[in-house]
Write a protein that holds these residues in place. Sequence first.
Motif, PDB file in Angstrom:
ATOM      1  N   GLY A 192      -6.543   0.396   6.928  1.00 27.62           N
ATOM      2  CA  GLY A 192      -6.880   1.815   6.890  1.00 27.62           C
ATOM      3  C   GLY A 192      -7.197   2.311   5.499  1.00 27.62           C
ATOM      4  N   ASP A 193      -6.873   3.576   5.257  1.00 31.65           N
ATOM      5  CA  ASP A 193      -7.190   4.203   3.974  1.00 31.65           C
ATOM      6  C   ASP A 193      -6.439   3.506   2.838  1.00 31.65           C
ATOM      7  N   ILE A 194      -7.172   3.201   1.776  1.00 31.09           N
ATOM      8  CA  ILE A 194      -6.602   2.493   0.629  1.00 31.09           C
ATOM      9  C   ILE A 194      -6.402   3.491  -0.508  1.00 31.09           C
ATOM     10  N   PRO A 195      -5.196   3.564  -1.064  1.00 36.38           N
ATOM     11  CA  PRO A 195      -4.959   4.498  -2.182  1.00 36.38           C
ATOM     12  C   PRO A 195      -5.907   4.237  -3.347  1.00 36.38           C
ATOM     13  N   SER A 196      -6.197   5.276  -4.098  1.00 38.06           N
ATOM     14  CA  SER A 196      -7.176   5.167  -5.182  1.00 38.06           C
ATOM     15  C   SER A 196      -6.684   4.288  -6.334  1.00 38.06           C
ATOM     16  N   ARG A 256       1.050   4.333  -2.803  1.00 40.11           N
ATOM     17  CA  ARG A 256       0.989   5.778  -2.516  1.00 40.11           C
ATOM     18  C   ARG A 256       2.139   6.511  -3.197  1.00 40.11           C
ATOM     19  N   ALA A 283      -9.792  -3.749   4.775  1.00 37.24           N
ATOM     20  CA  ALA A 283     -10.129  -2.575   5.583  1.00 37.24           C
ATOM     21  C   ALA A 283      -9.251  -2.461   6.824  1.00 37.24           C
ATOM     22  N   LEU A 285       0.833  -1.207   0.000  1.00 36.79           N
ATOM     23  CA  LEU A 285       0.000   0.000   0.000  1.00 36.79           C
ATOM     24  C   LEU A 285       0.866   1.255   0.000  1.00 36.79           C
ATOM     25  N   GLU A 286       2.006   1.211   0.680  1.00 41.88           N
ATOM     26  CA  GLU A 286       2.904   2.356   0.666  1.00 41.88           C
ATOM     27  C   GLU A 286       3.512   2.555  -0.723  1.00 41.88           C
TER      28      GLU A 286
END
Length: 371
Positions: free
Chosen positions: A239-243, A220, A236, A216-217
């Motif tokens: 946390g926030d998942i990149p688009s 980003r 989930a 996920l990083e």
Amino acid sequence: MRLHLLGIPHTVTTKDFAHCAFTQKVYKFSRMMVPLGYEVIHYGVEGSDSGASEDVVVMGQEEHQRLLGHPYNHDKTAFYGNDAQADSEVYRQWNLYARDELKARVEPGDCILLPFGHAHAPAIRDLPNLKAGASAVESGIGYFDTLLPWRIYESEAVRHGCMAKEGRVGVHSSSQRLEFVVPNSYDVDEWPEGPGGEAVVFLGRLTEGKGLPLILELARLRPDVPFVLAGQGDLAQFGDIPSNVEYVGPLNEERAAYLGNARAIIAPSHYIEPFCGTVVEAALCGTPAITSSFGAFTETVAQDRTGFRCQTMRQYLDAIDAVAALNRKDVRARARRLYGLRSVGRAYDVAFRVIQERTKAGAFPTMGWNS
């Protein structure tokens, strides 16, 4: 030589349980060894599709699902591994049934295969057949808590890990132990060559140990690159998942198309991977890998040729672009040569011939079980 293959107690030996690596190892084993002249007797749940010479039903599906506590079509985001509890009622009863069948069927010179180690121990512990000329082998070790002195590991990485954990030297000419390394096998025809694509893909359990936070990083840091994630678990939790990240859920029949249309597969596992079959599945489709730098990846990924083994974030970021220069046909050719049913079957054949010689000579070790 007759081989008695124990199924995985919490699953049915079919392709429907593709998310359980141990079940799929059992599923492919007979299809690999029967053509080589072996008689394979599979012990499993009603409805198994083992490809064995004979299927012994040790438990009906109705009882199996009742003891599991859920139907087979339960929430696909739940890990099948959650049911792999050796002290559970389904395991206890499965092993009791299997023990009765083994006691009635195993003959001198036969070999009992335990693909799940300690979880199968009650099925053979103090089995009189083992004192009358039969043998038992852990037949596909992908874990670090081993049981028997005769073993077949799925990678050198897991073999060395077990040696270090047990604090012992390796096998040698006067050892009672027998140890072999035979990788997992694949029907190469099920993995056609793919054209590649733009996405970096992940296929596996959605856990921190599999490196999901790092993936996920990376997403980003590289918003221009699509990332697609597949597997069991709950995204989930991170946390926030990149688009630019898409989650497609668990996959079964779609795995080959998913992997073949990828730029690369990514597997930044934090722990020592015993094998990580999805990297090999991707390679069979021609898709290179971006992985961590240790464990079985040192065997399954040829650095700078079939992928990149990374340590730093900079290396992972560079690899996302560098994979475009790798030859997908070379990636696929290596995987087909090393992991096809015929190649792996020959390696098992070598192991079983040695085991047979030792058994005929009455040299089965009397050493105790590992605890």
